[in-house]
Design an enzyme around this catalytic site. Structure first.
Site, PDB file in Angstrom:
ATOM      1  N   ASP A  55      44.472  48.591  35.363  1.00 31.22           N
ATOM      2  CA  ASP A  55      43.441  47.560  35.576  1.00 31.22           C
ATOM      3  C   ASP A  55      43.075  47.514  37.062  1.00 31.22           C
ATOM      4  O   ASP A  55      43.938  47.378  37.924  1.00 31.22           O
ATOM      5  CB  ASP A  55      43.971  46.200  35.129  1.00 31.22           C
ATOM      6  CG  ASP A  55      42.888  45.142  35.012  1.00 31.22           C
ATOM      7  OD1 ASP A  55      41.957  45.157  35.847  1.00 31.22           O
ATOM      8  OD2 ASP A  55      42.957  44.309  34.098  1.00 31.22           O
ATOM      9  N   SER A  99      39.433  39.023  29.926  1.00 25.55           N
ATOM     10  CA  SER A  99      39.438  38.656  31.337  1.00 25.55           C
ATOM     11  C   SER A  99      39.547  37.133  31.489  1.00 25.55           C
ATOM     12  O   SER A  99      40.547  36.549  31.088  1.00 25.55           O
ATOM     13  CB  SER A  99      38.192  39.224  32.021  1.00 25.55           C
ATOM     14  OG  SER A  99      38.298  39.181  33.422  1.00 25.55           O
ATOM     15  N   HIS A 113      40.277  47.768  33.465  1.00 25.25           N
ATOM     16  CA  HIS A 113      40.011  46.404  33.008  1.00 25.25           C
ATOM     17  C   HIS A 113      39.313  46.418  31.642  1.00 25.25           C
ATOM     18  O   HIS A 113      39.579  45.579  30.790  1.00 25.25           O
ATOM     19  CB  HIS A 113      39.146  45.683  34.038  1.00 25.25           C
ATOM     20  CG  HIS A 113      39.030  44.213  33.808  1.00 25.25           C
ATOM     21  ND1 HIS A 113      40.112  43.368  33.809  1.00 25.25           N
ATOM     22  CD2 HIS A 113      37.947  43.423  33.568  1.00 25.25           C
ATOM     23  CE1 HIS A 113      39.712  42.121  33.571  1.00 25.25           C
ATOM     24  NE2 HIS A 113      38.403  42.134  33.425  1.00 25.25           N
TER      25      HIS A 113
END
Length: 800
Positions: A732, A659, A766
């Protein structure tokens, strides 16, 4: 679409499609080891339920149909959330005596949503099946569990089950009997998708899984439609409450005679999640008749960045009274930039709700978190926060004396770990409401106990009148032990989870005098990891900011050997160097590795600089102006320290992150020559695609164009020459990290002659969950660094 693009890209780059791959056996053996069960103590502290969960479902499970609408991910087959983690073998253990009782369940179950009855004698769970969510109720003393027939739950939008105060009735959300068939996708669209803005500013973060067209709206209405009902757990009788509606929350009052119900309605939004749709907040009686209209809230489309909606928010019941409702309202129009003496106020309205609401207290800054009430209703603890300064205060006020100024119990920088007094503990009243755990006028706090040597958790007893504290428990310096639950009102007995680098995590019953009795005896699931060593390492970067990392060394490491090294990090913004340099975590924890963790590199002979601190220091308005300079200085300081210690080969260092850590990785490869290769998972690389802020950045792109562009590694992709592995879930759902970020970053690096590999994971979000996906990610990571870091040719062939 992403999969098609990926196949095309791979064809262009001559990468073969070889199916899901597996990492080395050493990794698989650890990956498949069991994990420590999760405990849940019942309200009367007689039993603990241990939940063993399925760690990784199969890709076939993940590939089941999913609706991505209004910020939700819905399983259309069973009207529940798509692929939630579930327990498969829960069991009960009696606190006194330790007797274990296995639940009487069918062979194959997928249980979620454990809820205890207020008296602790019963519990409810939800069993996920292929085509419905079943309601099951169990008896704590015996472990007997029965299914409630004809109770098809609807958990498409939040939790569907609440206990009533009598401990014999459940308030549930059901699939309406009249719902009919799911709307069919039109063969051809009957209208274009249209969005319009009225000319007023409406800054919005980059949400994903939004409604996109009229058909999505139909689907949302279909699955959000629920019927409230009361369930008699003794005989399974169902009593409908009111009419079906788009119900998103339901909370019974402490006396069980009223219900706080929130329903949403049109117009929906194509840029906001369902939580910001228009809604009616009402108090119903047990028959479903409206007794009181708390609020009619419009679409929340014009909320300032960092602000809140106007009107009543976060309504809830005062747990200490029969039917007294409270809520919070903004006094600054919801705008944090407004200069006002108080930003929020707390109001209350009591049944029969015929008189005007009474203001209990004004709060200087924005309320943060829930209101914690005492059992007697004469004390409320709240937090308020001034986000621009990251300043957090803990306040106490007496709701029986409306208008009295709150007393400040504690104030600090919200990131100041060393001065964190801990969290107030709570307990369950006989009416099912949660209140402050209290005994003899004392409250209880448990916290991490962060210090310059690492975390040492604690349990304190506090007098809220004087502010004086007594330490009932403090973890010793050789273990990591946290307080799970109080087992007596006065805190003289409590349950803990205790571990050390050589001791498996287990649960213990302790007393305030230091006595300790083992409650569980779990065994080491991965003894092959015990040779791994770890230590806390401190150092400074050139500007004097203190930094740290946890140094992990593989089993069998020989002192003085220079190893290939992985730096794994995640940048964080801080106001000042003092808080930036504070230590978090503990080296006294038992080493376990699961999921797609970078710690698996230890099984392949790497050293790891884990959690290498990358502080970006400065006020919120300017910190990111020097993001690149602070980032690169921190990374260089970490490598220099590891080289100085003699554990790292400076010519064989890789960097990685997930991330915002992926964003960091791409920037470090673009701006430095410190690393041989990088791994960037689920990242965002072009900040112009998150124009209304990201992380702690509150300025928009149009207010800070130079910073946005300077921070975006996409803008200098031509300078990324070290090999980089990009990994991204095709589904995601995180704000800002759309898969297109990695797709375009791949094309930019490839187009400029860089070495890059791009892996997209079908159906993954994610974070990655499917067994096949996790194994493949670990295969990609180890293969990439083995080739480009561990076995890379020296950049200085003539050096020793």
């Amino acid at each position: 679409m992403c999969r098609t693009v990926f196949i095309l890209i791979c064809a262009l780059s001559s990468f073969a499609q070889t199916g899901y791959q597996k990492p080395p056996k050493e990794i698989l053996d650890v990956l498949n080891a069991p994990s420590t069960p999760t405990p849940s103590v019942n309200p009367t502290r007689t039993h603990v339920m241990f939940l063993e969960t399925v760690r990784n479902p199969t890709i076939a499970d993940l590939a089941k149909p999913m609706l991505r609408i209004a910020g939700l991910r819905i399983d259309p087959a069973n009207s529940g959330p798509h692929l939630t983690s579930y327990a498969y073998a829960p069991y009960l253990q009696k606190i006194d005596g330790g007797q274990i009782t296995k639940l009487e369940l069918p062979a194959k179950v997928a249980l979620t949503g454990l809820n205890w009855s207020p008296d602790g004698r019963y519990f409810s769970v939800v069993n996920q099946t292929a085509n419905s969510l079943e309601l099951w109720v169990g008896e704590t003393a015996t472990g007997r569990v029965k299914k409630i027939e004809k109770a098809a739950l609807n958990a498409s939008v939040g939790d569907a089950v609440d206990w009533m105060p009598d401990s014999r009735t459940l308030l549930v959300r059901l699939v309406p009997a009249s719902r009919g068939k799911m709307p069919e996708l039109p063969v051809a669209p009957n209208s274009p998708s249209i969005q319009e803005s009225s000319g007023k500013a409406g800054a919005t973060r980059t949400y994903q899984d939004m409604l996109k067209n009229p058909y999505d709206e139909q689907l949302f209405e279909y699955f959000a439609q629920s019927q409230l009902a009361l369930v008699n757990v003794s005989n399974g009788a169902l009593t409908p409450v009111g009419k079906p509606g788009l119900i998103v929350s339901q909370q019974p009052s402490p006396d069980g005679q009223h219900m706080l119900v929130s329903q949403i309605h049109k117009p929906f939004s194509y840029v906001l999640p369902y939580q910001q749709f228009p809604r009616e907040v009402e108090v119903w009686n047990r028959s479903g008749l409206i007794e009181f209209k708390v609020a009619s809230l419009p679409l929340q489309e014009r909320i300032p960045i960092g602000g809140v909606a106007t009107g009543p928010r976060n309504p809830n019941w005062n747990p200490a009274e029969a039917a007294s409702l409270y809520w919070v309202e903004a006094l600054d129009g919801g705008n944090p930039k407004e200069k006002v003496p108080n930003r929020d106020r707390v109001l209350v309205s009591k049944a029969p709700f015929k008189t005007a609401p009474v203001e209990l207290a004004k709060i200087q800054e924005r309320l943060a978190g829930p209101l914690l009430w005492s059992a007697k209703g004469n004390a409320v603890i709240v937090n308020d926060m001034e986000f621009s300064k990251r300043w957090l205060r803990t306040l106490l006020f007496d709701p029986t004396k409306p208008g009295t100024a709150p007393k400040v119990l504690n104030e600090r920088n919200m990131q100041d770990r060393y001065r964190n007094p801990g969290q107030f503990m709570t307990e369950t009243l006989p009416n099912g409401q949660r209140v402050l755990a209290e005994s003899g006028g004392y409250l209880f706090l448990e916290g991490n106990g962060s210090s310059p040597t690492g975390d040492r958790p604690f349990l304190d007893r506090m007098d809220p009148v004087t502010g004086k504290k007594e330490r009932l428990f403090h973890c010793d310096a050789d273990h990591y032990e946290t307080v799970v639950a109080l087992l007596t009102d006065d805190g003289s007995r409590f349950l803990t989870r205790r571990e050390s680098p050589t001791e498996v995590p287990n649960f213990f019953i302790r007393d305030a005098k230091g006595g300790m009795t083992a409650f569980t005896s779990f065994k080491d699931p991965s003894p092959q990891l015990r040779g791994i060593s770890k230590q806390l390492v401190k150092y400074k970067r050139p500007d004097g900011v203190e930094l740290s990392f946890t140094l992990y060394l593989p089993a069998g490491y020989k002192q003085g050997t220079k190893l290939p090294t992985v730096v794994w990090a995640y940048p964080v913004e801080y106001d000042d160097a003092d808080t930036a340099g504070q230590i978090s975590g503990s080296t006294k924890r038992f080493t376990t590795i699961n999921g797609y963790s970078h710690l698996f590199f230890l099984t392949q002979g790497y050293a790891i600089l884990d959690g290498a601190t990358i502080p970006i220091v400065g006020s919120l308005e300017v910190a990111n102006n020097t993001y690149v300079e602070q980032l690169t200085a921190s990374a260089k300081a970490a490598i220099d320290k590891a080289v100085e210690m003699g554990v790292t080969d400076p010519d064989r260092v890789g960097v990685g992150g997930h991330s915002y850590g992926a964003f960091m990785t791409a920037n470090l490869l673009a701006h430095t020559d410190l690393f041989r290769a990088g791994i960037a998972r689920s990242g965002a690389y072009n900040r112009t695609l998150t124009p209304f802020g990201f992380q702690s950045e509150r300025r928009t792109f149009w207010e800070a164009q130079e910073t946005y562009l300077k921070m975006s590694p996409f803008m200098i992709a031509n300078r990324i020459k070290e090999p980089i592995l990009l990994i991204h879930g095709e589904a995601d759902n995180n704000q800002g990290t759309f898969p297109i970020q990695s797709e375009r970053m791949f094309m930019a690096i490839r187009g400029n002659g860089g070495t890059v590999r791009y892996v997209t994971l079908p159906h993954e979000s994610h974070g990655y969950s499917a067994k096949e996906s996790v194994e493949h990610v670990l295969f990609e990571m180890t293969s990439w660094f083995d080739k480009h870091v561990k076995n890379a040719p020296s950049r200085n062939p003539g050096s020793n």
